[in-house]
Design a protein around this motif. Structure first.
Motif, PDB file in Angstrom:
ATOM      1  N   LEU A 163       0.815  -1.221   0.000  1.00 43.08           N
ATOM      2  CA  LEU A 163       0.000   0.000   0.000  1.00 43.08           C
ATOM      3  C   LEU A 163       0.842   1.262   0.000  1.00 43.08           C
ATOM      4  CD1 LEU A 163      -2.961  -0.575   2.458  1.00 43.08           C
ATOM      5  CD2 LEU A 163      -2.937  -0.784  -0.022  1.00 43.08           C
ATOM      6  N   ARG A 164       0.673   2.055  -1.017  1.00 47.32           N
ATOM      7  CA  ARG A 164       1.521   3.242  -1.134  1.00 47.32           C
ATOM      8  C   ARG A 164       1.075   4.390  -0.236  1.00 47.32           C
ATOM      9  NH1 ARG A 164       4.967   3.979  -4.726  1.00 47.32           N
ATOM     10  NH2 ARG A 164       4.425   6.157  -5.020  1.00 47.32           N
ATOM     11  N   HIS A 165      -0.203   4.387   0.173  1.00 48.11           N
ATOM     12  CA  HIS A 165      -0.596   5.530   0.996  1.00 48.11           C
ATOM     13  C   HIS A 165      -0.173   5.348   2.444  1.00 48.11           C
ATOM     14  CE1 HIS A 165      -4.342   3.104   0.907  1.00 48.11           C
ATOM     15  NE2 HIS A 165      -4.348   3.398   2.196  1.00 48.11           N
ATOM     16  N   ASN A 166      -0.333   6.415   3.156  1.00 53.45           N
ATOM     17  CA  ASN A 166       0.255   6.546   4.480  1.00 53.45           C
ATOM     18  C   ASN A 166      -0.432   5.703   5.562  1.00 53.45           C
ATOM     19  OD1 ASN A 166       1.506   7.593   6.693  1.00 53.45           O
ATOM     20  ND2 ASN A 166       0.408   9.560   6.640  1.00 53.45           N
ATOM     21  N   GLU A 186       0.436   0.320  -6.796  1.00 53.91           N
ATOM     22  CA  GLU A 186       1.286  -0.738  -6.245  1.00 53.91           C
ATOM     23  C   GLU A 186       2.001  -1.515  -7.355  1.00 53.91           C
ATOM     24  OE1 GLU A 186       0.906   0.016  -3.284  1.00 53.91           O
ATOM     25  OE2 GLU A 186      -1.114   0.812  -3.394  1.00 53.91           O
ATOM     26  N   PHE A 187       3.037  -2.267  -6.941  1.00 57.36           N
ATOM     27  CA  PHE A 187       3.855  -2.975  -7.943  1.00 57.36           C
ATOM     28  C   PHE A 187       3.137  -4.169  -8.559  1.00 57.36           C
ATOM     29  CE2 PHE A 187       5.243  -5.115  -3.946  1.00 57.36           C
ATOM     30  CZ  PHE A 187       4.991  -6.439  -4.283  1.00 57.36           C
ATOM     31  N   GLN A 243       8.072 -13.245 -12.432  1.00 60.26           N
ATOM     32  CA  GLN A 243       9.018 -12.978 -11.347  1.00 60.26           C
ATOM     33  C   GLN A 243       9.945 -11.799 -11.654  1.00 60.26           C
ATOM     34  OE1 GLN A 243      12.276 -15.685 -10.758  1.00 60.26           O
ATOM     35  NE2 GLN A 243      11.873 -15.824  -8.569  1.00 60.26           N
ATOM     36  N   ASP A 244      10.499 -11.765 -12.868  1.00 59.01           N
ATOM     37  CA  ASP A 244      11.459 -10.692 -13.187  1.00 59.01           C
ATOM     38  C   ASP A 244      10.786  -9.321 -13.191  1.00 59.01           C
ATOM     39  OD1 ASP A 244      10.012 -11.557 -15.442  1.00 59.01           O
ATOM     40  OD2 ASP A 244      11.495 -10.751 -16.830  1.00 59.01           O
ATOM     41  N   ARG A 245       9.545  -9.272 -13.661  1.00 58.34           N
ATOM     42  CA  ARG A 245       8.818  -7.992 -13.685  1.00 58.34           C
ATOM     43  C   ARG A 245       8.427  -7.561 -12.276  1.00 58.34           C
ATOM     44  NH1 ARG A 245       9.345  -4.376 -16.381  1.00 58.34           N
ATOM     45  NH2 ARG A 245       7.254  -3.587 -16.015  1.00 58.34           N
ATOM     46  N   ILE A 246       8.016  -8.536 -11.455  1.00 57.50           N
ATOM     47  CA  ILE A 246       7.665  -8.185 -10.066  1.00 57.50           C
ATOM     48  C   ILE A 246       8.897  -7.598  -9.375  1.00 57.50           C
ATOM     49  CG2 ILE A 246       6.905  -9.068  -7.819  1.00 57.50           C
ATOM     50  CD1 ILE A 246       5.262 -11.190  -9.276  1.00 57.50           C
ATOM     51  N   LEU A 247      10.045  -8.262  -9.575  1.00 55.84           N
ATOM     52  CA  LEU A 247      11.278  -7.788  -8.939  1.00 55.84           C
ATOM     53  C   LEU A 247      11.629  -6.375  -9.406  1.00 55.84           C
ATOM     54  CD1 LEU A 247      13.692  -8.282  -7.110  1.00 55.84           C
ATOM     55  CD2 LEU A 247      14.860  -9.385  -9.034  1.00 55.84           C
ATOM     56  N   SER A 248      11.541  -6.126 -10.708  1.00 60.43           N
ATOM     57  CA  SER A 248      11.929  -4.787 -11.165  1.00 60.43           C
ATOM     58  C   SER A 248      10.927  -3.732 -10.691  1.00 60.43           C
ATOM     59  CB  SER A 248      12.163  -4.741 -12.675  1.00 60.43           C
ATOM     60  OG  SER A 248      10.949  -4.920 -13.348  1.00 60.43           O
ATOM     61  N   PHE A 269      11.718  -0.513  -8.484  1.00 52.37           N
ATOM     62  CA  PHE A 269      11.256   0.782  -8.998  1.00 52.37           C
ATOM     63  C   PHE A 269      10.534   1.581  -7.898  1.00 52.37           C
ATOM     64  CE2 PHE A 269       7.760   3.240 -10.962  1.00 52.37           C
ATOM     65  CZ  PHE A 269       8.485   4.092 -11.776  1.00 52.37           C
ATOM     66  N   GLN A 270       9.826   0.851  -7.034  1.00 52.15           N
ATOM     67  CA  GLN A 270       9.083   1.523  -5.949  1.00 52.15           C
ATOM     68  C   GLN A 270       9.985   1.841  -4.762  1.00 52.15           C
ATOM     69  OE1 GLN A 270       5.843   2.239  -6.060  1.00 52.15           O
ATOM     70  NE2 GLN A 270       4.745   0.751  -7.283  1.00 52.15           N
ATOM     71  N   GLY A 271      11.259   1.433  -4.851  1.00 55.31           N
ATOM     72  CA  GLY A 271      12.176   1.674  -3.739  1.00 55.31           C
ATOM     73  C   GLY A 271      11.911   0.751  -2.560  1.00 55.31           C
ATOM     74  N   LEU A 272      11.264  -0.391  -2.818  1.00 55.12           N
ATOM     75  CA  LEU A 272      10.997  -1.349  -1.736  1.00 55.12           C
ATOM     76  C   LEU A 272      12.134  -2.370  -1.672  1.00 55.12           C
ATOM     77  CD1 LEU A 272       7.209  -1.924  -2.546  1.00 55.12           C
ATOM     78  CD2 LEU A 272       8.121  -0.628  -0.598  1.00 55.12           C
ATOM     79  N   ASP A 273      12.225  -3.069  -0.537  1.00 55.69           N
ATOM     80  CA  ASP A 273      13.296  -4.030  -0.314  1.00 55.69           C
ATOM     81  C   ASP A 273      12.865  -5.409  -0.839  1.00 55.69           C
ATOM     82  OD1 ASP A 273      15.263  -5.658   0.595  1.00 55.69           O
ATOM     83  OD2 ASP A 273      14.741  -5.468   2.731  1.00 55.69           O
ATOM     84  N   PRO A 274      13.502  -5.919  -1.878  1.00 61.83           N
ATOM     85  CA  PRO A 274      13.099  -7.218  -2.436  1.00 61.83           C
ATOM     86  C   PRO A 274      13.123  -8.323  -1.385  1.00 61.83           C
ATOM     87  CG  PRO A 274      14.694  -6.162  -3.876  1.00 61.83           C
ATOM     88  CD  PRO A 274      14.631  -5.323  -2.632  1.00 61.83           C
ATOM     89  N   GLU A 275      14.021  -8.208  -0.404  1.00 67.59           N
ATOM     90  CA  GLU A 275      14.129  -9.213   0.662  1.00 67.59           C
ATOM     91  C   GLU A 275      12.784  -9.371   1.396  1.00 67.59           C
ATOM     92  OE1 GLU A 275      15.733 -12.165   2.348  1.00 67.59           O
ATOM     93  OE2 GLU A 275      16.742 -11.084   0.717  1.00 67.59           O
ATOM     94  N   ALA A 276      12.080  -8.255   1.585  1.00 66.92           N
ATOM     95  CA  ALA A 276      10.795  -8.286   2.301  1.00 66.92           C
ATOM     96  C   ALA A 276       9.727  -9.043   1.505  1.00 66.92           C
ATOM     97  CB  ALA A 276      10.324  -6.857   2.575  1.00 66.92           C
TER      98      ALA A 276
END
Ligand code: ASN
Length: 299
Positions: A44-47, A195-196, A232-237, A241-248
């Motif tokens: 969720l991108r909102h606050n 969202e991604f 998978q590759d598109r989800i990762l990119s 792109f959203q500046g999120l941590d792929p590990e999460a």
């Protein structure tokens, strides 16, 4: 009579749940029991603050939406839905919008190999079916609540996000909803604002194949959804792109590595739907035990 208003609203809610369920089962959907805790949930991108508990040495997110579980579930059945409780810790000032609870239920559904047009058509028929049944089964209650339900015809009009912003400015959602006499779709959100997991249109880079539906008469957003990113590759990119941590999102990424089918779906907020149908000021009126941001709970 004591609690007559509360009872009328509960009756409307109950008929909404029944009508939605009967419609979806008839359309070949299978109901999934909701997921409340998960290693990963909708970013969720909102606050909203994250709600996390620790158990068995792990961190568990309280569900913000069942999006990833829906994508995984359509591996098993091609049409699924769930009445999914969501926790979204909205800022306290949202308590007064009339549209926010920090615990609410959305009817979340997903269809394997479907397009956005498919689920928009489904959304229109679902809403019209619910309205017809509520009108039929809650005549007394609507009269008591002083609600004259408007009638609509599908297909509902559509406007792109860019056009809506251009014509109505930053608060286009409120202004459009207030002005409309019928529900209206907002489509084609730009990639930065969503969202991604919303799928990018392969023929129009930067534009998503997603949509929101707004209620008329100023009742605001009804539902949100779209086609999904499943590779998978598109989800990762998109995560990067959203500046999120792929590990999460490791568990989602590994699932996508095994293969998630293409799908489309949406979620429609039950309390907001009842607020619209019953003509209520605040979604809190739809719940006996509302969770309003910034307001202490009675029970
Ligand atoms: N339920 C929504 C969907 O299906 C996601 C959300 O609630 N954020 O797209």
């Amino acid at each position: 009579m004591a609690y007559e208003r509360e009872a009328a609203i509960l009756k409307v809610t109950s008929e909404v749940l029944g009508a939605a369920r009967e419609f979806l089962v008839c359309e070949g959907f299978v109901e999934l029991l909701p997921v409340i805790l998960a290693p990963v949930t909708d970013p969720l991108r909102h606050n909203t603050d994250r709600a996390i508990i620790q158990a068995y040495g792990e961190r568990w997110h309280l569900t913000r939406s069942m999006i990833f579980h829906k994508q995984a579930a359509v591996r098993v059945c091609d049409k699924i839905f769930s009445f999914s409780p969501n926790i979204r810790l909205e800022p306290p000032e949202r308590g007064q919008t009339g549209r926010h609870l920090f615990e609410f239920v959305q009817l979340d559904l997903e269809v394997r190999n479907a397009t956005r047009d498919d689920v928009m058509d489904l959304g229109e028929r679902l809403l019209l079916h619910i309205m017809e049944k509520v009108r039929e089964r809650c005549r007394k209650e609507l009269e008591f609540l002083g609600r004259k339900l408007p009638s609509f015809r599908a297909p509902f009009p559509r406007i792109t996000y860019t056009e809506a912003r251009h014509r109505y400015g930053e608060d286009f959602e409120e202004r459009l909803s207030a002005e409309m006499e019928t529900p209206i779709w907002i489509v084609d959100f730009p990639i930065e604002v969503r969202e991604f997991y919303d799928r990018e249109d392969p023929t129009r880079p930067g534009v998503l194949l997603d949509m929101d539906l707004l209620y008329p008469q100023g009742y605001g957003e009804a539902l949100s959804g779209g086609e999904r990113e499943h590779r998978q590759d598109r989800i990762l990119s998109r995560i990067k792109f959203q500046g999120l941590d792929p590990e999460a999102y490791a568990s989602l990424l590994s699932l996508a590595g095994e293969g998630i089918p293409p799908s489309a779906g949406f979620g429609i907020g039950i309390e907001r739907l009842v607020r619209f149908l019953a003509g209520l000021r605040h979604v809190a009126e739809t719940r006996l035990f509302p969770r309003v941001p910034g307001v202490p709970a009675v029970l």
